[in-house]
Design a protein around this motif. Structure first.
Motif, short mmCIF file in Angstrom:
data_model
loop_
_atom_site.label_atom_id
_atom_site.label_comp_id
_atom_site.label_asym_id
_atom_site.label_seq_id
_atom_site.Cartn_x
_atom_site.Cartn_y
_atom_site.Cartn_z
N ALA A 5 -14.03 18.51 -17.54
CA ALA A 5 -14.23 17.18 -18.09
C ALA A 5 -15.73 16.89 -18.08
CB ALA A 5 -13.50 16.14 -17.26
N TYR A 6 -16.16 16.26 -19.12
CA TYR A 6 -17.56 15.88 -19.23
C TYR A 6 -17.65 14.37 -19.34
CZ TYR A 6 -18.35 20.78 -20.32
OH TYR A 6 -18.40 22.14 -20.27
N LYS A 7 -18.58 13.82 -18.63
CA LYS A 7 -18.84 12.39 -18.72
C LYS A 7 -20.22 12.20 -19.32
CE LYS A 7 -16.11 10.81 -14.82
NZ LYS A 7 -16.12 10.03 -13.56
N TYR A 8 -20.28 11.29 -20.26
CA TYR A 8 -21.55 10.98 -20.90
C TYR A 8 -21.85 9.51 -20.70
CZ TYR A 8 -21.04 15.44 -23.26
OH TYR A 8 -20.91 16.77 -23.53
N ARG A 9 -23.09 9.23 -20.54
CA ARG A 9 -23.53 7.85 -20.40
C ARG A 9 -24.72 7.67 -21.31
NH1 ARG A 9 -23.79 4.31 -15.02
NH2 ARG A 9 -24.29 2.40 -16.09
N PHE A 10 -24.77 6.54 -21.95
CA PHE A 10 -25.92 6.28 -22.80
C PHE A 10 -26.45 4.88 -22.50
CE2 PHE A 10 -22.46 4.49 -25.15
CZ PHE A 10 -22.98 3.46 -25.90
N TYR A 11 -27.69 4.70 -22.81
CA TYR A 11 -28.37 3.44 -22.55
C TYR A 11 -28.90 2.91 -23.88
CZ TYR A 11 -28.07 5.19 -17.82
OH TYR A 11 -27.59 5.68 -16.63
N PRO A 12 -28.09 2.09 -24.54
CA PRO A 12 -28.50 1.62 -25.87
C PRO A 12 -29.65 0.63 -25.79
CG PRO A 12 -26.47 0.55 -25.19
CD PRO A 12 -26.79 1.58 -24.15
N THR A 13 -30.41 0.61 -26.85
CA THR A 13 -31.47 -0.39 -26.96
C THR A 13 -30.81 -1.74 -27.23
OG1 THR A 13 -31.71 -0.10 -29.34
CG2 THR A 13 -33.05 1.33 -27.92
#
Length: 70
Positions: A5-13
């Motif tokens: 399993a892969y977890k991704y996190r992003f930090y949008p502007t």
């Protein structure tokens, strides 16, 4: 067999956050409107609304002035 399993996190502007909020708001509005349309049709006429009829209702909604933002 190994499951991964892969977890991704992003930090949008802030601009991306606004766009995401607007998009999710529209999705929520459409889902609830079509659900209401299908529920009312069943409760009032015992009619089951399928994908084609629901899609036609969505097209009608998009052409209406009060829901032009869709």
């Amino acid at each position: 067999m190994t499951k991964r399993a892969y977890k991704y996190r992003f930090y949008p502007t802030s601009e991306q956050e606004q766009l995401l909020a607007r998009t999710f708001g529209c999705v929520r509005f459409v889902y609830n409107a079509v659900l209401r349309y299908r529920t009312d049709a069943f409760q009032q006429r015992q009619e089951k609304i399928g994908f084609t009829a629901a899609n036609a209702e969505l097209s009608r909604m998009k052409k209406a002035e009060d829901t032009a933002f869709l």
